[in-house]
Design an enzyme around this catalytic site. Structure first.
Site, PDB file in Angstrom:
ATOM      1  CG  HIS A  92      48.981  22.673  -9.504  1.00 53.29           C
ATOM      2  ND1 HIS A  92      49.321  21.769  -8.517  1.00 53.29           N
ATOM      3  CD2 HIS A  92      47.838  22.222 -10.062  1.00 53.29           C
ATOM      4  CE1 HIS A  92      48.403  20.811  -8.497  1.00 53.29           C
ATOM      5  NE2 HIS A  92      47.491  21.065  -9.422  1.00 53.29           N
ATOM      6  CG  ASP A 100      44.032  12.789 -14.343  1.00 57.33           C
ATOM      7  OD1 ASP A 100      42.958  12.495 -14.870  1.00 57.33           O
ATOM      8  OD2 ASP A 100      45.130  12.613 -14.881  1.00 57.33           O
TER       9      ASP A 100
END
Length: 221
Positions: free
Chosen positions: A188, A66
């Protein structure tokens, strides 16, 4: 006919997408959303990943989820922030890994335009977001568009290095032909997961080794 303000080489390869019903619906959603809410990034920056990295220049793809949803942060490149904006935690960890991997000093700026200009496509799966509401524009059509971008790169190019950090990005591996591209996976870089395999992944030196083995110029990270 929808004519998005997207870099010309991308417009050519993605033309079929822009007239599909989902993209028309997505555009209508954004028009309505902007009447009621602040949306990031600003309109001219939505397709920056494409503007800075034309289709024929793509050598590396880094997939984010995002855009940042705080004021002044998002500018159309995954993980990147404009000059003068404080580096978000995931980006801090990316620079720490580059320092560990390559010995490069950690830069003051979190602006990754310099990567994008070297052929590193910084692609978020969702290209817009409502201010202060993470994930607010997910499942509105952007993912279908960016999945087609990933698949188009896979189908029409060879030897691209895809850096898939975290489960969300790794789920995109099914769109990539690993017999003609290079797929590197790690945790991540978020503080929640960086110690589970992002730190020490050496993706930056590995990417350059792969590029050089193909006769490509390495990335100045």
């Amino acid at each position: 006919m929808i004519d998005p303000q997207i870099e010309e080489s991308w417009k050519q390869v993605l033309l079929p997408e822009f007239n599909k019903p989902y993209f028309v619906n997505l555009k209508n959603f954004l028009v309505e959303e902007k009447k009621k809410y602040v949306v990031y990034p600003a309109g001219p920056n939505i397709f920056n990943a494409f503007a800075y990295t034309p289709f024929d220049k793509v050598k590396v793809v880094i997939i984010g989820q995002d855009p940042y949803h705080g004021p002044g942060q998002a500018h159309g490149l995954s993980f990147s922030v404009p000059e003068g904006v404080q580096k978000p935690p995931s980006l801090v960890n990316i620079f720490k890994e580059i320092h560990s991997d390559l010995g490069k000093e950690i830069p003051e700026s979190g602006n990754l335009e310099r990567w994008a200009r070297q052929g590193v496509m910084l692609l978020n799966a969702t290209l817009t977001v409502r201010a202060n509401q993470a994930g607010s524009h997910q499942k509105k059509g952007w993912e279908q568009f960016t999945d087609s971008v990933i698949k188009t790169i896979s189908d029409k190019k060879t030897g691209v290095v895809f850096l898939l950090w975290g489960r969300f990005a790794q789920d995109k591996a099914s769109l990539i032909d690993a017999s003609k591209h290079f797929v590197l996976k790690a945790a991540h870089p978020s503080p929640l997961s960086a110690y589970n395999g992002f730190f020490g992944c050496k993706h930056f030196s590995l990417t350059n080794e792969i590029l050089q083995a193909q006769g490509e110029t390495p990335i100045d990270w």
